[in-house]
Design a protein around this motif. Sequence first.
Motif, PDB file in Angstrom:
ATOM      1  N   GLN A 106      -0.121 -41.867  -9.209  1.00 64.55           N
ATOM      2  CA  GLN A 106      -1.461 -41.909  -9.811  1.00 64.55           C
ATOM      3  C   GLN A 106      -1.376 -42.342 -11.273  1.00 64.55           C
ATOM      4  N   ALA A 107      -0.385 -41.803 -11.995  1.00 67.21           N
ATOM      5  CA  ALA A 107      -0.224 -42.176 -13.402  1.00 67.21           C
ATOM      6  C   ALA A 107       0.088 -43.663 -13.545  1.00 67.21           C
ATOM      7  N   ALA A 108       0.884 -44.197 -12.616  1.00 69.75           N
ATOM      8  CA  ALA A 108       1.200 -45.630 -12.652  1.00 69.75           C
ATOM      9  C   ALA A 108      -0.064 -46.457 -12.452  1.00 69.75           C
ATOM     10  N   ARG A 109      -0.927 -46.031 -11.534  1.00 70.77           N
ATOM     11  CA  ARG A 109      -2.178 -46.758 -11.287  1.00 70.77           C
ATOM     12  C   ARG A 109      -3.110 -46.670 -12.500  1.00 70.77           C
ATOM     13  N   VAL A 110      -3.142 -45.518 -13.133  1.00 72.27           N
ATOM     14  CA  VAL A 110      -3.988 -45.362 -14.319  1.00 72.27           C
ATOM     15  C   VAL A 110      -3.475 -46.269 -15.441  1.00 72.27           C
ATOM     16  N   SER A 111      -2.151 -46.336 -15.612  1.00 73.40           N
ATOM     17  CA  SER A 111      -1.583 -47.232 -16.618  1.00 73.40           C
ATOM     18  C   SER A 111      -1.903 -48.685 -16.296  1.00 73.40           C
ATOM     19  N   LEU A 112      -1.871 -49.028 -15.011  1.00 72.95           N
ATOM     20  CA  LEU A 112      -2.235 -50.383 -14.598  1.00 72.95           C
ATOM     21  C   LEU A 112      -3.697 -50.659 -14.939  1.00 72.95           C
ATOM     22  N   ALA A 113      -4.559 -49.674 -14.688  1.00 71.34           N
ATOM     23  CA  ALA A 113      -5.978 -49.841 -15.016  1.00 71.34           C
ATOM     24  C   ALA A 113      -6.157 -50.105 -16.509  1.00 71.34           C
ATOM     25  N   ALA A 114      -5.406 -49.376 -17.342  1.00 70.63           N
ATOM     26  CA  ALA A 114      -5.508 -49.577 -18.794  1.00 70.63           C
ATOM     27  C   ALA A 114      -5.080 -50.985 -19.179  1.00 70.63           C
ATOM     28  N   THR A 115      -4.024 -51.469 -18.533  1.00 72.01           N
ATOM     29  CA  THR A 115      -3.557 -52.831 -18.827  1.00 72.01           C
ATOM     30  C   THR A 115      -4.606 -53.858 -18.426  1.00 72.01           C
ATOM     31  N   LEU A 116      -5.194 -53.683 -17.243  1.00 68.51           N
ATOM     32  CA  LEU A 116      -6.203 -54.629 -16.764  1.00 68.51           C
ATOM     33  C   LEU A 116      -7.464 -54.612 -17.623  1.00 68.51           C
ATOM     34  N   LEU A 117      -7.744 -53.465 -18.257  1.00 69.83           N
ATOM     35  CA  LEU A 117      -8.940 -53.336 -19.103  1.00 69.83           C
ATOM     36  C   LEU A 117      -8.704 -53.831 -20.527  1.00 69.83           C
ATOM     37  N   ALA A 118      -7.442 -53.949 -20.918  1.00 72.55           N
ATOM     38  CA  ALA A 118      -7.124 -54.260 -22.313  1.00 72.55           C
ATOM     39  C   ALA A 118      -7.513 -55.688 -22.680  1.00 72.55           C
ATOM     40  N   ARG A 119      -7.939 -55.851 -23.917  1.00 73.01           N
ATOM     41  CA  ARG A 119      -8.310 -57.177 -24.434  1.00 73.01           C
ATOM     42  C   ARG A 119      -7.629 -57.426 -25.782  1.00 73.01           C
ATOM     43  N   PHE A 120      -6.322 -57.205 -25.796  1.00 73.47           N
ATOM     44  CA  PHE A 120      -5.566 -57.438 -27.014  1.00 73.47           C
ATOM     45  C   PHE A 120      -5.401 -58.939 -27.248  1.00 73.47           C
ATOM     46  N   ASP A 121      -5.088 -59.277 -28.496  1.00 74.30           N
ATOM     47  CA  ASP A 121      -4.799 -60.670 -28.835  1.00 74.30           C
ATOM     48  C   ASP A 121      -3.365 -61.040 -28.493  1.00 74.30           C
ATOM     49  N   VAL A 122      -2.471 -60.041 -28.551  1.00 75.04           N
ATOM     50  CA  VAL A 122      -1.075 -60.214 -28.135  1.00 75.04           C
ATOM     51  C   VAL A 122      -0.682 -58.962 -27.359  1.00 75.04           C
ATOM     52  N   PHE A 123      -0.094 -59.134 -26.183  1.00 77.32           N
ATOM     53  CA  PHE A 123       0.298 -58.011 -25.330  1.00 77.32           C
ATOM     54  C   PHE A 123       1.802 -57.786 -25.436  1.00 77.32           C
ATOM     55  N   LEU A 124       2.196 -56.530 -25.645  1.00 79.22           N
ATOM     56  CA  LEU A 124       3.597 -56.121 -25.619  1.00 79.22           C
ATOM     57  C   LEU A 124       3.738 -55.125 -24.469  1.00 79.22           C
ATOM     58  N   LEU A 125       4.289 -55.575 -23.355  1.00 79.06           N
ATOM     59  CA  LEU A 125       4.351 -54.771 -22.134  1.00 79.06           C
ATOM     60  C   LEU A 125       5.783 -54.303 -21.901  1.00 79.06           C
ATOM     61  N   ASP A 126       5.969 -52.982 -21.876  1.00 76.33           N
ATOM     62  CA  ASP A 126       7.302 -52.400 -21.720  1.00 76.33           C
ATOM     63  C   ASP A 126       7.430 -51.791 -20.333  1.00 76.33           C
ATOM     64  N   GLU A 127       8.174 -52.446 -19.461  1.00 75.34           N
ATOM     65  CA  GLU A 127       8.382 -52.019 -18.069  1.00 75.34           C
ATOM     66  C   GLU A 127       7.050 -51.752 -17.361  1.00 75.34           C
ATOM     67  N   PRO A 128       6.157 -52.728 -17.310  1.00 75.20           N
ATOM     68  CA  PRO A 128       4.835 -52.489 -16.708  1.00 75.20           C
ATOM     69  C   PRO A 128       4.871 -52.329 -15.195  1.00 75.20           C
ATOM     70  N   THR A 129       5.972 -52.726 -14.534  1.00 71.40           N
ATOM     71  CA  THR A 129       6.013 -52.682 -13.069  1.00 71.40           C
ATOM     72  C   THR A 129       6.504 -51.345 -12.527  1.00 71.40           C
ATOM     73  N   ASN A 130       7.031 -50.482 -13.390  1.00 72.60           N
ATOM     74  CA  ASN A 130       7.607 -49.227 -12.900  1.00 72.60           C
ATOM     75  C   ASN A 130       6.583 -48.404 -12.128  1.00 72.60           C
ATOM     76  N   ASP A 131       6.992 -47.943 -10.941  1.00 75.23           N
ATOM     77  CA  ASP A 131       6.200 -47.043 -10.084  1.00 75.23           C
ATOM     78  C   ASP A 131       4.994 -47.709  -9.439  1.00 75.23           C
ATOM     79  N   LEU A 132       4.817 -49.031  -9.620  1.00 75.50           N
ATOM     80  CA  LEU A 132       3.688 -49.704  -8.972  1.00 75.50           C
ATOM     81  C   LEU A 132       4.044 -50.067  -7.537  1.00 75.50           C
ATOM     82  N   ASP A 133       3.053 -49.954  -6.648  1.00 75.27           N
ATOM     83  CA  ASP A 133       3.254 -50.388  -5.271  1.00 75.27           C
ATOM     84  C   ASP A 133       2.998 -51.890  -5.180  1.00 75.27           C
ATOM     85  N   PHE A 134       3.120 -52.438  -3.949  1.00 77.13           N
ATOM     86  CA  PHE A 134       3.016 -53.890  -3.792  1.00 77.13           C
ATOM     87  C   PHE A 134       1.643 -54.413  -4.211  1.00 77.13           C
ATOM     88  N   ASP A 135       0.598 -53.670  -3.892  1.00 77.73           N
ATOM     89  CA  ASP A 135      -0.744 -54.096  -4.289  1.00 77.73           C
ATOM     90  C   ASP A 135      -0.877 -54.085  -5.806  1.00 77.73           C
TER      91      ASP A 135
END
Length: 551
Positions: free
Chosen positions: A168-197
């Motif tokens: 659930q925490a991984a999905r919430v973090s994914l939601a935050a990433t999808l909602l973000a509108r930064f000018d430059v993104f710094l993503l640190d291990e964004p795939t951890n704990d995510l399922d295939f979808d």
Amino acid sequence: MASTSGATLVARELSFSHGRTPVLEQISLVVAPGHRLGVVGANGVGKSTLLRILAGQLRPDRGTVTTQPPHAAVGYLPQEPERRAGETVIDFLVRRTGVAAASAELDVATAELGSSDPEAHERYDIALQHWLDLGGADLEQRSGEVWAELGLPERLLHQDMTTLSGGQAARVSLAATLLARFDVFLLDEPTNDLDFDGLARLEAFVTGLRAGALIVSHDRAFLQRCITGVIELDEHHRTASFYDGGWDAYEAERAVAREHAEEAYAGYSGTKAELEDRVRRQRQWADKGLATAKKRPPDNDRVRRGATIERTEKQASKVRISERALTRLDVVEKPWEGWQLHLEIARAPRSGDVVARLVGAVVERGGFTLGPVDLQIGWAERVAITGPNGAGKSTLLAALLGRVPLAAGERWLGPGVVVGEIDQARAQLAGAPGASLLDAFMAASGIAVLSEARSLLAKFGLTGGHVGRPSASVSPGERTRAVLALLMARGVNCLVLDEPTNHLDLPAIEQLEQALGTYDGTLLLVTHDRRLLETVHVDRRITVDGGRVTG
């Protein structure tokens, strides 16, 4: 919606040390709009440190970080999002997207509008534009849309972050990433704990970004699909090398560069050895001639003696020429061999033919129900367990191993089964509060001799600087290495791996794949690492979805 930013981030000659230990040396890079750069390197080489410096969370010892325009929003999304007690999911989303900080700045600027400060209106305009650029005006609406797309229940929005499961925490973090509108993104291990979808959604988001992105990841399939270039951090010199093109181009260019470096060193070594041998022989001849010249010929022949001296002088001249050639030889450094993990999973005597069995098994956890499940695992069977986050994969493993009570049905674990496990939380090395990594490892492994425990951990790149620290403070990658060391310390015949590649660097993942290739016991593997699933042989796949088990 992905950012439409035209912002550029520039780092010039960044250097950073922990005390006297250098971490980064003169790192320069540019992240321009549309750049998606993967940052790779061994665990502990400074990847997360680099991202934190670029985000302004750490101050470098030397060097500068600038953006154009100067007020561009740089968003750092760390590998283990901070879960604050009392913070709801919706509050987490507001904070993670940068909107919370922007709102606070806007409130301060609004309060100052009534002051006599002539720059108050300018500060207000800047703060308002920053809040708008980050999507603060429509965040609530967009949150509902993203939440629905991810299939998350609305009740979670008002739940405390600390109560969420790993999935659930991984999905919430994914939601935050999808909602973000930064000018430059710094993503640190964004795939951890995510399922295939989740991985598919993240990949679509990243590849659709118009903003620049710097991405730390060890997911080879993700990197292959998403990046436009690679920044490789060198664990020996602490510098960075840039490779243009995608992941496949990086691997090919790196292999060629390594081959050329080895050829250049071999050529240098051969030429140096040849010159050194020539100098040695010529010196011997010169010394022999000199000794002969010093002797008076029996017949006192001056001509003969003069010829001997002349030959000796010529030989000495050849020595000097060879010595000059040796000193002028361009030195080529030997290609550095970094720390190498050689993982061998210790084996215990085989178990019975049936390792574990569930008959009509039901597990109830809060509002979630797994089962009823009818499943049998045989000796030396290699089983991959897949399914979306929250489907019950980890619960199924816990039911098989007797870690959770059954609400109904029967469970049987075979005689002689010795389980070796990597769980998602790496909980085996939690230890007592404040316990060092070494203490926790000795307690978990059963190794009573301090020197033996230190020696084994050192084989996994965990030396004095790591093992004396509290177990809870070491990095996720270092914790995972220590758990791998446990598999070498204890003989096992049933290996249970729950997302084992999370936080591991690429060399360690490849070593794990090789070790699993030669392991001949029972294997239960839960992973969303697509390359790992392609590489490791399994006999069958079991799917868990919505608490139902098939396959």
